[in-house]
Write an enzyme that holds these catalytic residues in place. Structure first.
Site, short mmCIF file in Angstrom:
data_model
loop_
_atom_site.label_atom_id
_atom_site.label_comp_id
_atom_site.label_asym_id
_atom_site.label_seq_id
_atom_site.Cartn_x
_atom_site.Cartn_y
_atom_site.Cartn_z
N GLU A 74 44.66 78.61 -43.27
CA GLU A 74 43.65 77.72 -43.34
C GLU A 74 43.49 77.37 -41.87
O GLU A 74 44.28 77.57 -41.11
CB GLU A 74 43.96 76.65 -44.29
N ARG A 149 54.85 72.97 -52.84
CA ARG A 149 55.10 71.51 -51.96
C ARG A 149 56.66 71.44 -51.63
O ARG A 149 57.31 71.63 -52.64
CB ARG A 149 54.54 70.23 -53.05
#
Ligand SMILES: O=P(O)(O)OC[C@H]1O[C@@H](O)[C@@H](O)[C@@H](O)[C@@H]1O
Length: 268
Positions: A74, A149
């Site tokens: 990204e 995460r």
């Protein structure tokens, strides 16, 4: 000569609530993301009121093997200033990273960086990162939802520590420098194997005829297209060879898939 109508494909914005979401995207409080386009790339606006999780995305090779899906790469185009986490301050062993994440002491070794509007931050898979409060961004990414995460500030959400540690780069990683290159109508800010990011200022008139699929988002100002007024964050998709003539004053960002998304081939 009659104007040839091209099939402009408008994208319908999708507001997504997030635990860390702010209220600046115009869809009410708690809306952390607005998804502007989902194919061939995922393009979003993000508005964090709090830190996002400290996270990492897997590269294609790992993601295909472990999850049967493509990985996630990204980039952010920063819209408002603040701090982000980009990688680690010093080399870390996996055991130290695990222990610190479990004990809530990971933050001490994360590299915080101040970012300013207009800055481009490329996040290849593997870079440990987090977006800080108030840092609104335009985000372009490969269309994948794979986020691992490491740490979530005690919020009651799932962590993915083992997978995250398998793909995380635990050495300092500089933010890749951005060297804009002129292209017809604007500039290319970033070119990666996964996508390219463009900036097209609109000062009166702008004609675009992309050679690859191009997702265009009006970020600022007002534009006219085929007699319709566009306001931020209007987003539409153009296919190769289609031409649009835009009028008005403002700024468009463009996102185009890279080699790994096109029939020409895939790179990791
Ligand atoms: O796991 P949380 O904190 O909700 O963050 C998830 C978000 O992270 C950001 O870095 C981007 O990758 C977003 O596309 C993603 O939705």
């Amino acid at each position: 000569m009659p104007l040839m109508l091209i099939p402009v494909r408008p994208c319908v914005p999708k507001p997504v609530p997030r635990i860390w979401g702010g209220s600046a995207l115009g869809y009410g409080p708690g809306i952390g993301e607005v998804w502007l386009c989902e194919e061939p790339l995922l393009v979003k606006l993000l508005d964090p009121a709090e830190w996002l999780s400290v996270q990492v995305h897997p590269p294609h090779a790992y993601a295909l093997r472990a999850e049967g899906k493509p990985g996630k790469y990204e980039a952010w185009y920063v819209l408002s200033p603040g701090e982000i986490v980009y990688g680690v301050k010093r080399p870390l062993g996996r055991e130290e990273a695990r222990r610190r994440a479990e004990e809530g002491r990971l933050e001490e070794v994360l590299r915080r960086v101040r970012v300013v509007p207009g800055q481009v931050v490329y996040l290849p898979a593997g870079v440990v990162h987090a977006l800080g409060p108030g840092v609104r961004v335009y985000e372009v990414q490969t269309p994948s939802d794979l986020t691992y995460r490491l740490y979530d500030y005690g919020r009651p959400r799932e962590l993915h520590l083992e997978k995250a540690l398998e793909v995380a780069l635990l050495e300092p990683t500089p933010i890749p420098p951005v060297r804009p290159e002129p292209v017809p109508g604007g500039e290319r800010l970033l070119k990666t194997p996964h996508f390219a990011l463009y900036r097209f200022p609109l000062r009166g008139g702008l004609t675009l005829r992309p050679e690859a699929p191009l997702i265009l988002t009006l970020l600022e100002g007002e534009a006219w297209l085929l007699g319709e007024v566009l306001r931020p964050p209007a987003t539409f998709l153009l296919f190769p060879g289609e031409e649009v003539r835009l009028q008005g004053e403002g700024l468009f960002l463009g996102a185009a898939p890279g080699l790994d998304q096109s029939p020409e081939g895939r790179e990791d």
